[in-house]
Design an enzyme around this catalytic site. Structure first.
Site, PDB file in Angstrom:
ATOM      1  N   ASP A   1       0.863  -1.182   0.000  1.00 17.07           N
ATOM      2  CA  ASP A   1       0.000   0.000   0.000  1.00 17.07           C
ATOM      3  C   ASP A   1       0.904   1.237   0.000  1.00 17.07           C
ATOM      4  OD1 ASP A   1      -1.664   2.207   1.068  1.00 17.07           O
ATOM      5  OD2 ASP A   1      -3.168   0.644   1.333  1.00 17.07           O
TER       6      ASP A   1
ATOM      7  N   HIS B   1     -10.302  -5.316  -1.974  1.00 17.37           N
ATOM      8  CA  HIS B   1      -8.934  -5.429  -1.456  1.00 17.37           C
ATOM      9  C   HIS B   1      -8.976  -5.712   0.034  1.00 17.37           C
ATOM     10  CE1 HIS B   1     -10.177  -1.222  -1.368  1.00 17.37           C
ATOM     11  NE2 HIS B   1      -9.456  -1.096  -0.254  1.00 17.37           N
TER      12      HIS B   1
ATOM     13  N   GLN C   1     -14.600   2.375   2.480  1.00 20.66           N
ATOM     14  CA  GLN C   1     -13.936   1.932   1.253  1.00 20.66           C
ATOM     15  C   GLN C   1     -13.702   3.139   0.341  1.00 20.66           C
ATOM     16  OE1 GLN C   1     -16.077  -1.117  -0.953  1.00 20.66           O
ATOM     17  NE2 GLN C   1     -14.330  -1.483  -2.331  1.00 20.66           N
TER      18      GLN C   1
HETATM   19  P1  5GP Z   1      -9.663   1.519   1.417  1.00 16.49           P
HETATM   20  O1  5GP Z   1      -9.749   2.874   2.047  1.00 16.49           O
HETATM   21  O2  5GP Z   1     -10.522   1.441   0.174  1.00 16.49           O
HETATM   22  O3  5GP Z   1      -9.924   0.379   2.360  1.00 16.49           O
HETATM   23  O4  5GP Z   1      -8.153   1.335   0.978  1.00 16.49           O
HETATM   24  C1  5GP Z   1      -7.628   1.793  -0.222  1.00 16.49           C
HETATM   25  C2  5GP Z   1      -6.129   1.720  -0.087  1.00 16.49           C
HETATM   26  O5  5GP Z   1      -5.547   1.791  -1.369  1.00 16.49           O
HETATM   27  C3  5GP Z   1      -5.536   2.866   0.749  1.00 16.49           C
HETATM   28  O6  5GP Z   1      -4.877   2.334   1.881  1.00 16.49           O
HETATM   29  C4  5GP Z   1      -4.589   3.556  -0.222  1.00 16.49           C
HETATM   30  O7  5GP Z   1      -3.397   3.994   0.390  1.00 16.49           O
HETATM   31  C5  5GP Z   1      -4.328   2.481  -1.268  1.00 16.49           C
HETATM   32  N1  5GP Z   1      -4.029   3.008  -2.589  1.00 16.49           N
HETATM   33  C6  5GP Z   1      -4.734   3.922  -3.282  1.00 16.49           C
HETATM   34  N2  5GP Z   1      -4.166   4.146  -4.484  1.00 16.49           N
HETATM   35  C7  5GP Z   1      -3.079   3.340  -4.551  1.00 16.49           C
HETATM   36  C8  5GP Z   1      -2.080   3.116  -5.558  1.00 16.49           C
HETATM   37  O8  5GP Z   1      -2.083   3.717  -6.633  1.00 16.49           O
HETATM   38  N3  5GP Z   1      -1.116   2.212  -5.280  1.00 16.49           N
HETATM   39  C9  5GP Z   1      -1.074   1.524  -4.101  1.00 16.49           C
HETATM   40  N4  5GP Z   1      -0.069   0.661  -3.934  1.00 16.49           N
HETATM   41  N5  5GP Z   1      -1.999   1.704  -3.129  1.00 16.49           N
HETATM   42  C10 5GP Z   1      -2.993   2.606  -3.356  1.00 16.49           C
END
Ligand code: 5GP
Ligand code: ZN
Length: 137
Positions: free
Chosen positions: A30, A99, A93
């Site tokens: 991440d 994920h 999310q």
């Molecule tokens: P959520 O908030 O949907 O549970 O988590 C999304 C995650 O995706 C976040 O922790 C964010 O840092 C990660 N993320 C968003 N864009 C990218 C990216 O372009 N590359 C990577 N490696 N992680 C990403």
């Protein structure tokens, strides 16, 4: 899927730091840099989240979550993992491709990955009754 950042990562259209890959899934770092070792596991098939996923896809994802978690514990010196997964905007999310977050842990690391809740408003029993009523309708 077009415009999905994780689909672009899967297709190598944008770079990522890959930890593990197989036919069905990918695990990569991440980019948040919010906690050391934060890893995401995604299915190669685009599904929005767990609520949207078919069982086979979920199975593949959690196989990989287990595999990567065991690698972190058996090979990298961690002693446990927190597994987090948000489903839906109101659940936090922000990327709408399924994920699972792996947060590697060790004793005394000072990191609280488990959410701190503020206490329920309606009581355990009354919420339980409401849930039962709704699911048995
Ligand atoms: P959520 O908030 O949907 O549970 O988590 C999304 C995650 O995706 C976040 O922790 C964010 O840092 C990660 N993320 C968003 N864009 C990218 C990216 O372009 N590359 C990577 N490696 N992680 C990403
Ligand atoms: Zn996608």
């Amino acid at each position: 899927m077009e415009n999905c950042i994780f689909c672009k990562i899967i297709k190598n259209d944008i770079p990522s730091m890959k930890v593990y890959e197989d036919e069905f899934t990918l695990a990569f770092m991440d980019i948040a840099n919010d906690v050391d070792g934060h890893i995401l596991v995604v299915p190669k098939k685009h599904v929005v989240n767990m609520l949207d996923a078919d069982n086979e896809t979920l199975h593949h994802v959690y196989d990989t979550v287990k595999k990567v978690s065991n690698m972190l514990v058996e090979k990298c010196g961690y002693s446990g993992v927190d597994i987090l997964n948000a489903n839906g905007e109101d659940a936090g999310q922000t990327v709408f491709h399924l994920h699972v977050h792996i947060i590697p842990k060790f004793k005394g690391d000072g990191i609280t990955a488990w959410p701190k809740f503020n206490g329920g408003k309606n009581g355990v029993e009354s919420t339980y009754k409401k849930i039962l009523e709704e699911i048995n309708k």
